[in-house]
Design an enzyme around this catalytic site. Structure first.
Site, PDB file in Angstrom:
ATOM      1  N   SER A  13       0.800  -1.231   0.000  1.00 30.23           N
ATOM      2  CA  SER A  13       0.000   0.000   0.000  1.00 30.23           C
ATOM      3  C   SER A  13       0.832   1.279   0.000  1.00 30.23           C
ATOM      4  O   SER A  13       0.296   2.372  -0.148  1.00 30.23           O
ATOM      5  CB  SER A  13      -0.950   0.016   1.205  1.00 30.23           C
ATOM      6  OG  SER A  13      -0.216   0.035   2.416  1.00 30.23           O
ATOM      7  N   SER A 137      15.471  -6.564   2.334  1.00 30.04           N
ATOM      8  CA  SER A 137      16.222  -6.180   3.522  1.00 30.04           C
ATOM      9  C   SER A 137      16.447  -4.670   3.451  1.00 30.04           C
ATOM     10  O   SER A 137      15.504  -3.904   3.290  1.00 30.04           O
ATOM     11  CB  SER A 137      17.544  -6.961   3.579  1.00 30.04           C
ATOM     12  OG  SER A 137      18.328  -6.563   4.680  1.00 30.04           O
ATOM     13  N   TYR A 152      16.538  -1.943  14.122  1.00 26.25           N
ATOM     14  CA  TYR A 152      16.080  -2.042  12.728  1.00 26.25           C
ATOM     15  C   TYR A 152      17.100  -2.803  11.886  1.00 26.25           C
ATOM     16  O   TYR A 152      16.745  -3.708  11.126  1.00 26.25           O
ATOM     17  CB  TYR A 152      15.850  -0.647  12.148  1.00 26.25           C
ATOM     18  CG  TYR A 152      15.561  -0.668  10.668  1.00 26.25           C
ATOM     19  CD1 TYR A 152      14.327  -1.101  10.189  1.00 26.25           C
ATOM     20  CD2 TYR A 152      16.527  -0.273   9.742  1.00 26.25           C
ATOM     21  CE1 TYR A 152      14.065  -1.139   8.825  1.00 26.25           C
ATOM     22  CE2 TYR A 152      16.265  -0.306   8.383  1.00 26.25           C
ATOM     23  CZ  TYR A 152      15.036  -0.740   7.929  1.00 26.25           C
ATOM     24  OH  TYR A 152      14.786  -0.776   6.588  1.00 26.25           O
ATOM     25  N   LYS A 156      17.016  -6.490   9.731  1.00 28.27           N
ATOM     26  CA  LYS A 156      17.373  -6.628   8.329  1.00 28.27           C
ATOM     27  C   LYS A 156      18.572  -7.560   8.132  1.00 28.27           C
ATOM     28  O   LYS A 156      18.692  -8.215   7.093  1.00 28.27           O
ATOM     29  CB  LYS A 156      17.635  -5.242   7.713  1.00 28.27           C
ATOM     30  CG  LYS A 156      16.383  -4.370   7.665  1.00 28.27           C
ATOM     31  CD  LYS A 156      15.245  -5.062   6.893  1.00 28.27           C
ATOM     32  CE  LYS A 156      14.048  -4.186   6.691  1.00 28.27           C
ATOM     33  NZ  LYS A 156      12.981  -4.838   5.893  1.00 28.27           N
TER      34      LYS A 156
END
Length: 282
Positions: A13, A137, A152, A156
């Site tokens: 989205s 990633s 974060y 990843k």
């Protein structure tokens, strides 16, 4: 090369997922796309369900929700050629600042959400003995030398790790797995709606606060990467018979990867004599 493919794209989205979905549909591919709400997805894409487009409301942390979405995609299109685990969000904060709950929530979406998709889609890909899986990633999943981005980046790095393993596990079934490391692309990723900060900030972390402000005020809206060009590369790679396990996306991603490789090479050479004197004497 395939002329028309069936794609399953999560997080469609906004950001790269939205641009990817729009380009795929414009090129005549079939797309099963997921978002937390169907209305947000169809509103962003600009069309409702069609012969080539299946919008799906999915909670990625709910494996039954993921399973149902994949079943609906297979019922609609009969097969899946390309799976893109794109959904994710950035959670800024130093390791001391972010709570256990905040950290686990970031892992739940960025890591376990993708694992739920992989777990549910693999039986079908194995049965058809074909398929390509792209796990998105970040360049932060290869180099994490950024104050305030530890959790974060850890999510990843995890994506990169399980993608490498998946590539080895799935190869004999004719299935490929690629970890994609995008650099900075001009999407909504750094906006207030997409980037979450720590509930509890520690003023002493001046470097982290400076990075947070720089990303919000200076980098956001000025990223060098063009999302249209970025997803066009991904679509072209997916059309090839042979695909890489590692795909760095963007000049900045290449530059940062090269810097990390240089640092590792220097550390290897500097400490080689001491660090390799660990075997039993013969």
């Amino acid at each position: 090369m395939d002329n028309q493919q069936v794609w399953f794209v999560t997080g469609a989205s906004k950001g790269l997922g939205l641009t990817l979905t729009q380009q795929l549909l414009a090129a005549g591919h079939k797309v099963a796309a997921t978002s937390r709400t169907v209305n947000a997805l169809t509103g962003a894409v600009g069309i409702s369900a069609s012969e080539n487009f299946l919008p799906l409301e999915v909670t990625l942390t709910d494996e039954e929700s993921v399973k149902l979405a994949i079943l609906k995609a297979l019922e609609a299109f009969g097969k899946l050629d390309v799976v893109v685990n794109n959904a994710g969000y950035g959670h800024f904060g130093t390791l001391e600042e972010l709570t256990d709950k905040e950290s686990r929530q970031n892992f739940d979406i960025n890591v376990f959400g993708s694992l739920n998709v992989i777990r549910q889609v693999m039986p079908y890909l194995r049965a058809q003995r074909s398929g390509k899986i792209f796990n998105i990633s970040s360049i932060g999943g290869y180099t994490a030398n950024f104050a305030g981005w530890g959790i974060y980046c850890a999510t990843k790095f995890a994506v990169a790790g399980f993608t490498e393993a998946l590539a080895a596990e799935a190869k004999s079934f004719g299935i490929s797995a690629t970890v994609v490391y995008p650099g900075y692309f001009r999407t909504s990723f750094l906006t207030k709606e997409s980037m979450i900060g720590p509930a509890y900030s520690i003023a002493a972390y001046e470097d982290a606060r400076a990075s947070q402000q720089a990303h919000a005020n200076d980098i956001n809206g000025n990223q060098a990467g063009d999302p249209e060009k970025g997803v066009a590369v991904l679509i072209e790679v997916a059309a090839q018979t042979e695909v890489p396990v590692h795909l760095f996306l963007g000049q900045d991603a290449y530059d940062l990867a090269a810097m990390k490789i240089d640092v590792i090479q220097q550390d290897l050479e500097s400490w080689k004599t001491l660090a390799t004197a660990t075997d039993f004497d013969t």
